[in-house]
Write a protein that holds these residues in place. Structure first.
Motif, mmCIF file in Angstrom:
data_model
loop_
_atom_site.group_PDB
_atom_site.id
_atom_site.type_symbol
_atom_site.label_atom_id
_atom_site.label_comp_id
_atom_site.label_asym_id
_atom_site.label_seq_id
_atom_site.Cartn_x
_atom_site.Cartn_y
_atom_site.Cartn_z
ATOM 1 N N ARG A 215 -0.560 4.293 -2.097
ATOM 2 C CA ARG A 215 -1.701 4.958 -1.455
ATOM 3 C C ARG A 215 -1.242 5.793 -0.264
ATOM 4 N NH1 ARG A 215 -4.458 3.332 2.905
ATOM 5 N NH2 ARG A 215 -3.898 1.119 2.702
ATOM 6 N N ARG A 216 -0.371 5.236 0.545
ATOM 7 C CA ARG A 216 0.101 5.976 1.717
ATOM 8 C C ARG A 216 0.867 7.235 1.317
ATOM 9 N NH1 ARG A 216 -0.081 3.732 6.734
ATOM 10 N NH2 ARG A 216 -0.811 1.568 6.895
ATOM 11 N N GLU B 253 -7.052 -2.389 -4.060
ATOM 12 C CA GLU B 253 -6.866 -3.199 -2.867
ATOM 13 C C GLU B 253 -8.113 -3.993 -2.513
ATOM 14 O OE1 GLU B 253 -5.593 -0.455 0.083
ATOM 15 O OE2 GLU B 253 -3.792 0.128 -1.024
ATOM 16 N N ASP C 269 0.813 -1.218 0.000
ATOM 17 C CA ASP C 269 0.000 0.000 0.000
ATOM 18 C C ASP C 269 0.849 1.272 0.000
ATOM 19 O OD1 ASP C 269 1.023 -0.199 2.553
ATOM 20 O OD2 ASP C 269 -0.899 0.036 3.588
ATOM 21 N N GLU D 11 -6.272 3.286 -5.755
ATOM 22 C CA GLU D 11 -5.596 2.285 -4.935
ATOM 23 C C GLU D 11 -6.570 1.582 -4.005
ATOM 24 O OE1 GLU D 11 -2.207 1.255 -4.922
ATOM 25 O OE2 GLU D 11 -2.491 2.192 -6.889
ATOM 26 N N LEU D 12 -7.552 2.297 -3.465
ATOM 27 C CA LEU D 12 -8.570 1.666 -2.621
ATOM 28 C C LEU D 12 -9.354 0.624 -3.397
ATOM 29 C CD1 LEU D 12 -9.936 4.779 -0.682
ATOM 30 C CD2 LEU D 12 -8.579 2.892 0.273
ATOM 31 N N GLN E 135 -3.904 13.528 -6.148
ATOM 32 C CA GLN E 135 -3.677 12.606 -5.024
ATOM 33 C C GLN E 135 -4.968 11.903 -4.623
ATOM 34 O OE1 GLN E 135 -0.545 12.071 -4.515
ATOM 35 N NE2 GLN E 135 -0.131 13.828 -5.842
ATOM 36 N N ILE F 40 -5.506 7.890 -4.580
ATOM 37 C CA ILE F 40 -5.976 7.187 -3.381
ATOM 38 C C ILE F 40 -7.204 6.344 -3.702
ATOM 39 C CG2 ILE F 40 -6.982 7.504 -1.083
ATOM 40 C CD1 ILE F 40 -5.220 10.111 -0.946
#
Length: 381
Positions: free
Chosen positions: A314-315, A380, A311, A376-377, A369, A373
């Motif tokens: 995303r972080r 995941e 991750d 990526e969510l 950004q 995010i």
């Protein structure tokens, strides 16, 4: 250590960097010309070994080290912080993907602070949508050994250290495919025929300008990495630096918070110190909470990157998003607590107020950004 605590040696190192910055870097930064490359400052970053921390021998930089370095410098001198960051941004593609000859020619000079690097990705019509770049690498026959040659034609804009850099990592379109495909990274020295540029006057004092390519010749020896695979190198560079942009923002927020705390304790109004007014004390509490939350997000993102966590992207986006937005809030609140004196040219907060705006845009704007995010969510999930 965990993602949320620094080891004692890391805290001690930050203290040493801060002391060195106050003693050596701040005077050089103050003597620099706004909007121009400050070569004595860059040279001092090399002499003090700080650029060597960005390009360590034997391996990639630890992102947490980069974040601690940028946060620490930003608390003392945003000019020194930015000079270091721009060296890293412009030269990282060479450090990672340069040929042996390219690395031997340029990396010792970069690390010593004798050569200044630029990262030339953005264009007048390709900023946040970097894949829309149109700088053309037009075929120009073959070299005697049969390798391809090109001529670069077009313009780059909003390029840090332009036009004063000694070389630029330039991303140009070598293939006809749209979007991110068909982009190649080139190492282009500043003395190439047909390469010109001009400085831009920006809200902040840092060197930013344009680069104009009028048939600039490049060959296979100038390619960084693989032909038509340069966009991935650009994104890898931005992914590395994204958490540390958040660290830069945290450093500015901490400087603004420290100034606000000192002013609130010493300034008398309505019969007592400002800090005794609930409206002010609550504001300071909110500023401190947002600064600390941003710091923890940055450290967590850096640790995720360093440990290869799934991750990490995303972080990094979360850290960059939250920290830059939080810094804007904290600096603005600090100005409000200080009142009119903070608006005077030369005041620390007047300087930070101009500095803090740009990080919400460059290296992926706040809106970008949020898109990262969200993607990526979903990935995941």
């Amino acid at each position: 250590m965990t993602a949320f605590a620094l080891a004692a040696q890391e805290r001690e190192w930050c203290a040493r960097v801060r002391a060195l910055a106050v003693e050596r870097l701040v005077p050089l930064a103050e003597r620099g010309a706004p909007g121009r490359v400050n070569r004595p400052l860059v040279a001092a970053l090399g002499e003090l070994g700080l650029l060597a921390r960005v390009f360590p021998e034997g391996g990639p930089v630890r992102v947490l080290d980069l974040c601690l370095l940028r946060e620490t410098l930003a608390q003392v001198s945003t000019d020194a912080e930015t000079a270091l960051a721009l060296q890293g941004l412009g030269a990282c593609p060479v450090f990672w993907s340069g040929s042996a000859a390219q690395r031997a020619r340029w990396m010792p000079e970069v690390v010593a602070g004798r050569a200044v690097a630029a990262f030339a990705l953005s264009e007048p019509d390709a900023g946040s949508d970097a894949a829309a770049l149109s700088l053309a690498a037009e075929p120009d026959g073959r070299a005697p050994d049969g390798s391809p040659r090109w001529r670069l034609t077009g313009e780059k804009c909003w390029i840090s250290n332009a036009p004063g850099a000694d070389f630029a990592t330039v991303f140009a379109r070598t293939g006809g495919a749209p979007g991110s495909r068909g982009v190649t990274a080139f190492l282009v020295p500043a003395d190439r025929p047909g390469l010109t540029g001009a400085p831009l006057e920006m809200i902040g004092p840092h060197p930013v300008g344009t680069l104009v390519f009028d048939g600039v010749p490049v060959t296979r020896d100038d390619v960084l990495g693989e032909v038509d695979r340069g966009f991935g190198l650009a994104m890898r560079t931005l992914n590395l630096f994204r958490p540390s942009v958040g660290a830069f923002a945290v450093g500015m927020a901490q400087a603004a918070l420290d100034a606000a705390l000192a002013h609130a304790a010493s300034r008398t109004a309505f019969g007592g110190p400002l800090k005794d007014l609930q409206s002010v004390s609550h504001q300071l509490a909110e500023m401190a909470t947002r600064t600390e939350a941003a710091r923890l997000l940055v450290y967590a993102a850096a640790t995720a990157y360093d440990t290869g966590a799934a991750d990490a992207v995303r972080r990094a986006a979360m850290a960059k998003l939250f920290a830059t937005e939080a810094a804007q809030y904290v600096v603005d609140a600090a100005v409000q607590i200080h009142g009119a004196r903070a608006l005077r040219r030369g005041h620390l907060l007047e300087h930070l107020y101009r500095e803090v705006r740009a990080p919400r845009i460059y290296e992926g704007a706040t809106e970008v950004q949020r898109t990262i995010i969200a993607k990526e969510l979903y990935r995941e999930a």
